[in-house]
Design a protein around this motif. Sequence first.
Motif: not given
Length: 134
Positions: A25-28, A33-38
């Motif tokens: 969530f903190s990365e979003i 956004w690329e962290i959301v793919f996994v």
Amino acid sequence: MKNIPVRIGWELYIPIFCIVFFPVFSEIKNNNWEIVFVPLAIIGIILFLTLTIRYRMDSDSLYIKNSIFGTTKIRISEIYKIEKTSNMISSPAPAISGRVEIYYKSDSIVISPKDFTDFEQKLLAVNPDITVKK
């Protein structure tokens, strides 16, 4: 072959979504956004596995299709008891509430039919010797 509707317990997915998305969530918030793919892939797999569970019944057998993990065939004449349960054991039951344990031969399986009464009547029509515990 009669389809038996599966109860989907959406309350099951909320904790999974929180566990998967909370760490990113903190990365979003930082537009990463690329962290959301996994996490999205993980959620997609979970949804696929649970939404492809199917229950079917013919004149003498109950078929429980457990997504990609195969199909369990249970002869209705071998079922001796069905009962509502809150057993959280891993099973082809994508709901927390409305679970039913089916006892047959020397084994049992937990499923979650959408309408317990209808499911019970269909089984009893084939095997009236089944004990039903609610």
